[in-house]
Write a protein that holds these residues in place. Structure first.
Motif: not given
Ligand code: UT7
Length: 325
Positions: A76-80, A126-128, A133-134, A170-171
């Motif tokens: 996991i690359d990031g958390v919002i 979604d934008s990242f 970026k992730a 995820e992508r």
């Protein structure tokens, strides 16, 4: 031509154990089960323990999403986190979640758009992913609304509850059409001129505390019906869809009458609307992901179903997201 799509890999949810019924509330303030049910559709809500924080609930929902998606922490690359009721003024709830779930160093921050917060957070994630970026982001809506309620104000304290809902985004890839899996489009709005319709009467740089919720209920109701109807039609029109293309409406759970009005506008039978408001009350940023999780968990929402998420909150803020699950 293949394009990047942000796909929901898995969902998770958490509700505190303590259930507060309308009957119990009627012993605290001058209200009744009948009034609350008739005006809002709420029967009970979950209330976090005194020592249970928004971050604790977000960690629980996030952990469930990881387990259900068989996703390891290092992937996991990031958390919002979407929240209006953070554990502390700083650091963010997101860094606590990152640490407690053992996620690697990466992006982590909170988004504050009240009941529309999850839609904002989802759209940012979604934008990242779209911009590279992730690759995989944990997105959580988590709230301890009970901590900002005036428990003597019957016009607000009967409406809200606590909880957290999570998704792992995820992508993936698609061909750019509406049959792609993933987030197809999002719509975000705010009208700061309407801030005094729904707000807290305090804050870090004013009163020095979080304050309590104040709401002009009837006015908010009126705008909620209007904005929700407008934004769901915008989402359909922009994608050349008609309401019968939608498999499930997953609305913010503030009031069953607002949800019914939106479904009516969409000409969508209530059997295709996910409703949790009766048992959860209004959990602000947590309500949409919690409703989504429940319907995925119980098997109603299936892979490839077309979902329309929508919500409105203080700000006023509102939005929608069209997603093929
Ligand atoms: O998530 C963010 C978005 N929030 C929302 O979408 C909430 C939008 N608003 C609503 O859901 C509704 O406006 C409420 C559920 C908050 C209120 O329903 P309403 O039909 O708009 O009622 P009201 O505020 O017009 O109040 C009607 C009456 C008042 O009495 P009078 O002035 O007519 O004598 C209130 O004092 O109901 C009274 N009242 C209550 N009575 C019993 C207000 N709260 C209560 C209560 N129990 N808890």
């Amino acid at each position: 031509m293949s394009i990047i799509r942000s796909i929901i890999r898995s969902t998770g949810g958490y509700l505190p154990e303590n259930i507060l019924t309308n009957a119990a509330l009627a012993e605290m303030v001058d209200t009744s089960d009948e009034w609350i049910m008739q005006r809002s559709g709420i029967k009970e809500r979950c209330i976090a323990a005194d020592d249970e924080t928004t971050g604790d609930m977000a960690v629980a929902a996030g952990r469930m999403a990881m387990e259900r998606g068989c996703v390891e922490a290092q992937d996991i690359d990031g958390v919002i986190i979407a929240t209006t009721t953070p554990d502390k003024t700083f650091p963010s709830v997101a860094v606590k979640v990152q640490d407690e779930l053992g996620l690697p160093v990466g992006l982590a921050f909170d988004v504050q758009a009240v009941c529309a917060g999850f839609l904002y957070a989802l759209s940012v994630a979604d934008s990242f992913i779209q911009t590279g970026k992730a690759r995989r982001i944990l997105v959580v809506g988590a709230e301890k609304m009970s901590s900002i309620l005036d428990w003597e104000d019957r016009s607000t304290c009967v409406l809200f509850g606590d909880g957290a809902g999570a998704v792992i985004l995820e992508r993936g890839e698609g061909d750019g059409g509406i049959s792609d899996r993933g987030v197809l489009s999002t719509y975000l709005y705010a009208n700061g001129g309407q801030a005094d319709l729904l707000y807290t009467d305090g804050g870090t740089s004013t009163s020095g505390d979080s304050g309590h919720i104040k709401m002009q209920g009837r006015e908010v109701f009126k705008y909620a019906v209007q904005y929700m109807s407008d934004v769901v039609m915008e989402a359909l029109d922009a994608n050349n869809l008609v309401s019968s293309d939608i498999d499930w409406l997953v609305p913010h759970q503030a009031n069953s009458r607002i949800i019914e009005a939106t479904a009516k506008k969409l000409k969508l039978p209530m059997e295709q609307v996910i409703m949790t408001v009766e048992r959860h009350g209004n959990t602000s940023a947590a309500s949409i992901p919690l409703a989504l999780h429940e319907a995925v968990f119980d098997g109603r929402i299936k892979q490839n179903d077309l979902l329309l998420l929508e919500g409105m909150g203080g700000g006023l803020t509102w939005g929608a997201a069209l997603i093929r699950f």
